[in-house]
Structure formats: structure tokens, C-alpha cells
Design an enzyme around this catalytic site. Structure first.
Site, PDB file in Angstrom:
ATOM      1  N   HIS A  75       0.859  -1.195   0.000  1.00  0.00           N
ATOM      2  CA  HIS A  75       0.000   0.000   0.000  1.00  0.00           C
ATOM      3  C   HIS A  75       0.889   1.237   0.000  1.00  0.00           C
ATOM      4  O   HIS A  75       2.083   1.163   0.279  1.00  0.00           O
ATOM      5  CB  HIS A  75      -0.890   0.018   1.253  1.00  0.00           C
ATOM      6  CG  HIS A  75      -0.101   0.158   2.536  1.00  0.00           C
ATOM      7  ND1 HIS A  75       0.537  -0.901   3.133  1.00  0.00           N
ATOM      8  CD2 HIS A  75       0.201   1.242   3.289  1.00  0.00           C
ATOM      9  CE1 HIS A  75       1.176  -0.494   4.215  1.00  0.00           C
ATOM     10  NE2 HIS A  75       0.999   0.825   4.333  1.00  0.00           N
ATOM     11  N   ASP A  95       0.844   5.179   1.818  1.00  0.00           N
ATOM     12  CA  ASP A  95       0.162   5.858   2.915  1.00  0.00           C
ATOM     13  C   ASP A  95      -0.535   7.103   2.369  1.00  0.00           C
ATOM     14  O   ASP A  95       0.001   7.787   1.495  1.00  0.00           O
ATOM     15  CB  ASP A  95       1.160   6.248   4.010  1.00  0.00           C
ATOM     16  CG  ASP A  95       1.788   5.021   4.674  1.00  0.00           C
ATOM     17  OD1 ASP A  95       1.195   3.926   4.594  1.00  0.00           O
ATOM     18  OD2 ASP A  95       2.881   5.163   5.259  1.00  0.00           O
ATOM     19  N   HIS A 107       4.762   0.096  -0.219  1.00  0.00           N
ATOM     20  CA  HIS A 107       5.539  -0.696   0.744  1.00  0.00           C
ATOM     21  C   HIS A 107       4.654  -1.765   1.372  1.00  0.00           C
ATOM     22  O   HIS A 107       3.422  -1.700   1.281  1.00  0.00           O
ATOM     23  CB  HIS A 107       6.163   0.221   1.808  1.00  0.00           C
ATOM     24  CG  HIS A 107       5.172   1.074   2.549  1.00  0.00           C
ATOM     25  ND1 HIS A 107       4.573   2.187   1.997  1.00  0.00           N
ATOM     26  CD2 HIS A 107       4.647   0.965   3.803  1.00  0.00           C
ATOM     27  CE1 HIS A 107       3.751   2.742   2.869  1.00  0.00           C
ATOM     28  NE2 HIS A 107       3.762   2.007   3.971  1.00  0.00           N
ATOM     29  N   ARG A 161       7.839  -9.165  15.279  1.00  0.00           N
ATOM     30  CA  ARG A 161       8.232  -7.837  14.788  1.00  0.00           C
ATOM     31  C   ARG A 161       7.199  -6.801  15.249  1.00  0.00           C
ATOM     32  O   ARG A 161       5.997  -7.076  15.267  1.00  0.00           O
ATOM     33  CB  ARG A 161       8.317  -7.884  13.257  1.00  0.00           C
ATOM     34  CG  ARG A 161       8.695  -6.593  12.630  1.00  0.00           C
ATOM     35  CD  ARG A 161       9.085  -6.748  11.152  1.00  0.00           C
ATOM     36  NE  ARG A 161       9.500  -5.445  10.687  1.00  0.00           N
ATOM     37  CZ  ARG A 161       8.679  -4.535  10.179  1.00  0.00           C
ATOM     38  NH1 ARG A 161       7.397  -4.820  10.016  1.00  0.00           N
ATOM     39  NH2 ARG A 161       9.122  -3.351   9.834  1.00  0.00           N
TER      40      ARG A 161
HETATM   41  C1  LIG Z   1      -4.775   8.526   9.044  1.00  0.00           C
HETATM   42  C2  LIG Z   1      -4.866   7.305   8.592  1.00  0.00           C
HETATM   43  C3  LIG Z   1      -3.961   6.724   7.566  1.00  0.00           C
HETATM   44  C4  LIG Z   1      -4.376   5.253   7.548  1.00  0.00           C
HETATM   45  C5  LIG Z   1      -5.843   5.374   7.791  1.00  0.00           C
HETATM   46  C6  LIG Z   1      -5.875   6.307   9.005  1.00  0.00           C
HETATM   47  O1  LIG Z   1      -7.147   6.848   9.212  1.00  0.00           O
HETATM   48  C7  LIG Z   1      -5.394   5.573  10.252  1.00  0.00           C
HETATM   49  C8  LIG Z   1      -4.581   4.328   9.922  1.00  0.00           C
HETATM   50  C9  LIG Z   1      -3.681   4.485   8.711  1.00  0.00           C
HETATM   51  C10 LIG Z   1      -3.286   3.139   8.098  1.00  0.00           C
HETATM   52  C11 LIG Z   1      -2.060   2.482   8.773  1.00  0.00           C
HETATM   53  C12 LIG Z   1      -1.773   1.137   8.068  1.00  0.00           C
HETATM   54  C13 LIG Z   1      -1.797   1.249   6.532  1.00  0.00           C
HETATM   55  C14 LIG Z   1      -3.037   2.058   6.064  1.00  0.00           C
HETATM   56  C15 LIG Z   1      -3.174   2.035   4.536  1.00  0.00           C
HETATM   57  C16 LIG Z   1      -4.255   1.563   6.791  1.00  0.00           C
HETATM   58  O2  LIG Z   1      -5.022   0.706   6.429  1.00  0.00           O
HETATM   59  O3  LIG Z   1      -4.395   2.234   8.001  1.00  0.00           O
HETATM   60  C17 LIG Z   1      -2.960   3.453   6.661  1.00  0.00           C
HETATM   61  C18 LIG Z   1      -4.054   4.449   6.267  1.00  0.00           C
HETATM   62  C19 LIG Z   1      -3.630   5.279   5.058  1.00  0.00           C
HETATM   63  O4  LIG Z   1      -2.520   5.834   5.051  1.00  0.00           O
HETATM   64  O5  LIG Z   1      -4.426   5.326   4.118  1.00  0.00           O
HETATM   65  O1  LIG Z   2       5.387  -2.452   9.796  1.00  0.00           O
HETATM   66  C1  LIG Z   2       5.883  -1.877   8.842  1.00  0.00           C
HETATM   67  O2  LIG Z   2       7.068  -1.936   8.575  1.00  0.00           O
HETATM   68  C2  LIG Z   2       5.008  -1.074   7.908  1.00  0.00           C
HETATM   69  C3  LIG Z   2       3.828  -0.443   8.588  1.00  0.00           C
HETATM   70  C4  LIG Z   2       3.072   0.439   7.669  1.00  0.00           C
HETATM   71  O3  LIG Z   2       3.305   0.484   6.487  1.00  0.00           O
HETATM   72  C5  LIG Z   2       1.987   1.296   8.194  1.00  0.00           C
HETATM   73  O4  LIG Z   2       1.658   1.209   9.401  1.00  0.00           O
HETATM   74  O5  LIG Z   2       1.445   2.083   7.386  1.00  0.00           O
HETATM   75 FE   LIG Z   3       2.300   2.148   5.511  1.00  0.00          FE
END
Ligand SMILES: C=C1C[C@]23C[C@@]1(O)CC[C@H]2[C@@]12CCC[C@@](C)(C(=O)O1)[C@H]2[C@@H]3C(=O)O
Ligand SMILES: O=C(O)CCC(=O)C(=O)O
Ligand SMILES: [Fe+2]
Length: 348
Positions: free
Chosen positions: A207, A209, A264, A274
Site C-alpha cells: 500500500h 500511505d 511498501h 516484529r
Molecule cells: C490517518 C490514517 C492513515 C491510515 C488510515 C488512518 O485513518 C489511520 C490508519 C492508517 C493506516 C495504517 C496502516 C496502513 C493504512 C493504509 C491503513 O489501512 O491504516 C494506513 C491508512 C492510510 O494511510 O491510508
Molecule cells: O510495519 C511496517 O514496517 C510497515 C507499517 C506500515 O506500512 C503502516 O503502518 O502504514
Molecule cells: Fe504504511
């Protein structure tokens, strides 16, 4: 999401079918040929190095970042303590079906037929409400660590924004909101238990961010991989007390595609548990992000329409890895490729 999705991964001796992924010939970059940069923030050339890393990989590591090392260790300890709680206790703080904060499986799980080998805890704003449910009588230490961590990460994120934008010739005067208080952020704690069949499992699927930038602390266990067109997947190795910085989709938009938001993922392994903590940094919620006028002209028209962070998170929830294309205005010119249009990349 039903409770049966919340298997206690820590006690599994075999990989259940629900968590077995078909990894179709993942492409790995040649070892060491194109590594992700490690940048000393005290280096007089730091701005130039940061700019180069943002244009090429969209990810780099930083040392001498100013975040106290004992705070990094305390944060890792707080995460370990949280994920070590019995599953029923963690479920007391479960994320609501359409909510953002709390304990749960990866939010992107709904886009995949298989479950990921990880559990997460998202904190938006104050951690108190959830922490009280996890530790009714002793949550103040956890909350103090989270608040201090958020404070330090905010400082570092602002410093990184200065370097990232400065390298494009953009000043804080051009982006007034960036130096204002009120930027939004979320904290994502991730746990990837040791896995009985790591080659068929996926910790966190590929994905980008949806942030301006993300600052990630990983414990001393490998697992994070970054993708680059033409190179493939490369491991971003843990470096003691260093932090990983990802360019997010909103910085890609702001830079009119000059900076790459990095694809990533997190892999798992057979013997080590981890942990990672991601500080997801975005603009103030009412601010519309669009390509900076300083970076656009007749030959380089704006590639994206204005979008607020929450609007973009909505697009991500709907379109996942095609969210960036969903806010794109015009087709690439002269073969310029939107580096985050990963339509051809195997996600998982
Ligand atoms: C601010 C945010 C980015 C995120 C969605 C969220 O509301 C909170 C969690 C974030 C996260 C972390 C893991 C990967 C990700 C794709 C997800 O599913 O939750 C990211 C979200 C994002 O960056 O789109
Ligand atoms: O655990 C990791 O190395 C990646 C975590 C991550 O990509 C995320 O929280 O958005
Ligand atoms: Fe991420």
C-alpha cells in the site's frame, strides 16, 4: 468484521487457510544495488539528499533526528505490552465497524481475500478512552508515552517538511498551513507475531500511505519492503535508533508528482516477533491540498484536483491503491508516469 477474524496469532502452530496467500513470483531487486538512502539530518547536504531520495524511492531512513532514543525504546515497550494482552482484553478496545481508532486487523483487509499476519492499534488524538479499557487501573504510563511520542514526532515531521519542500525551492511562505499548528496525525502500532509458514503469509499488504509523510520506527527485526519500478522489492533494514520516512500520497499531490509516494509492505518471519510504530502525518483537516502553484506552469499543468485529507481517506477506503488516480485531473504528458499508479504491481 466478526470476532472470528481475530485469531490469536501468537498461539498458532500452523498457518490457517484464511491467512495463506498466493505469492506469485515476487520480484526482488538485485541485492544492494539500489539501496534506500540513510541520511544524517546533521549533514549540511541533508536537504539535497532528502530531495533526491523523495524523487527516486519515496522512502529514506534518518539518523540524528533528535527524537530521544529512550523515548523510541519506551514506545516499543508500550506496544509490546499492549499486544501481549489476552485477545479478549484487546477486543475491549476494538475499532468500531466504521471507526478509525482502536484495536483490529489492518483496515485494508477488506480489499483482499486473505487475512494478514498482523494486528494493529490506531490512535487518533487522545489515547485515554481506549487505554482505560485495556488497563482499567494503570493506563497513565502508556498514555504519557504516547503523548510524548506524538509531540516529538510532530516536531520531526515539521523539520522533514521543511527539508522536503525546501529541496523543491518551496518555502513555508508558499505553504502557510504547513508551519501552523493544527496539522493532523494518527499513530499506528503494528504487531507481526512469529509465523509458522512465513513464505505463504503477508504481514501488511502492499500500500501507499495517504499522508504527507509517515515516520516509522521498526524494532530490530526485518520485514519492511519498499517497491520501485524497475528495481522491484527491496528490504528497508532496521538500523538501531534510525527512523524510516515515507512520502505519502498527499505529498505526491502537493509536489505535482515530483515526489513519489512509496509502495511498501511488511513481511513476517518464522522466529521473531516484529513490531513497528507509524506516525501518519497530514495537513490540518480543513485544508485543501493541491499541486503547489510554484511547481506548475503551462508545460507542467496541475495533475491533481484539490482534496482535503479526510476526503482523500474516503477515496482510499473506496478505491484503495487506485485512490490517487481517482483524484487525477489529466493524463500523463510525454510518457511521464504517475509513479504511484501501481496498477501493474501485484499487491500481495
Ligand atoms: C490517518 C490514517 C492513515 C491510515 C488510515 C488512518 O485513518 C489511520 C490508519 C492508517 C493506516 C495504517 C496502516 C496502513 C493504512 C493504509 C491503513 O489501512 O491504516 C494506513 C491508512 C492510510 O494511510 O491510508
Ligand atoms: O510495519 C511496517 O514496517 C510497515 C507499517 C506500515 O506500512 C503502516 O503502518 O502504514
Ligand atoms: Fe504504511
Amino acid at each position: 468484521m466478526t470476532n472470528q477474524n481475530y485469531l490469536d496469532l501468537n498461539s498458532m502452530e500452523e498457518l490457517p487457510e484464511s491467512h495463506a496467500w498466493d505469492h506469485e513470483s515476487p520480484s526482488y531487486g538485485p541485492l544492494g544495488s539500489d539501496p534506500v538512502a540513510v541520511i544524517n539530518l546533521n549533514d549540511p547536504n541533508a536537504m539535497k539528499l532528502v530531495g533526491h531520495a523523495c524523487k527516486t524511492w519515496g522512502v529514506f531512513q534518518v539518523t540524528n533526528h533528535g527524537v530521544p532514543t529512550n523515548l523510541l525504546e519506551e514506545m516499543e515497550g508500550a506496544g509490546r505490552e499492549l499486544f501481549a494482552l489476552p485477545i479478549q482484553q484487546k477486543l475491549q478496545a476494538a475499532r468500531a465497524p466504521n471507526g478509525v481508532s482502536g484495536y483490529g486487523v489492518a483496515r485494508i483487509s477488506s480489499f483482499f481475500p486473505k487475512l494478514m499476519w498482523s494486528e494493529g492499534f490506531t490512535i487518533l488524538g487522545s489515547p485515554y478512552e481506549h487505554a482505560r479499557k485495556l488497563w482499567p487501573n494503570r493506563h497513565s504510563k502508556f498514555c504519557d508515552v504516547i503523548e510524548e511520542y506524538n509531540k516529538e514526532m510532530n516536531k520531526l515531521a515539521q523539520r522533514l517538511m521543511l527539508l522536503m519542500l525546501g529541496s523543491l525551492g518551496v518555502t513555508m511562505d508558499d505553504v502557510k498551513w504547513a508551519s501552523l499548528q493544527g496539522s493532523s496525525a494518527a499513530l499506528q502500532l503494528n504487531s507481526y507475531p512469529a509465523c509458522p509458514d512465513p513464505d505463504r503469509a503477508m504481514g501488511l499488504a502492499a500500500h501507499t500511505d495517504s499522508t504527507l509523510l509517515t515516520i516509522l520506527h521498526q524494532n530490530n527485526t526485518s520485514g519492511l519492503q519498499a517497491h520501485k519500478e524497475g528495481t522491484g522489492w527491496v528490504t528497508v533494514p532496521p538500523i538501531h535508533h534510525a527512523l524510516v520516512v515515507n512520502v505519502g500520497d498527499l505529498l505526491h499531490i502537493l509536489s505535482n508528482g515530483l515526489y513519489t509516494s512509496v509502495l511498501h509492505r511488511a513481511m513476517v518471519n518464522r522466529t521473531q516477533h516484529r513490531f513497528s510504530v507509524a506516525f501518519l502525518y497530514g495537513p490540518p483537516s480543513n485544508i485543501q491540498i493541491s499541486p503547489l502553484s510554484k511547481l506548475t506552469d503551462k508545460g507542467h499543468p496541475p495533475l491533481y484536483r484539490p482534496v482535503t485529507w479526510s476526503e482523500y481517506l474516503g477515496a482510499k477506503a473506496k478505491h484503495f491503491n487506485k485512490a490517487l488516480s481517482s483524484v487525477r485531473l489529466c493524463a500523463p504528458i510525454n510518457g511521464f508516469v504517475d509513479a504511484t499508479d501501481h496498477n501493474s504491481v501485484q499487491v500481495g
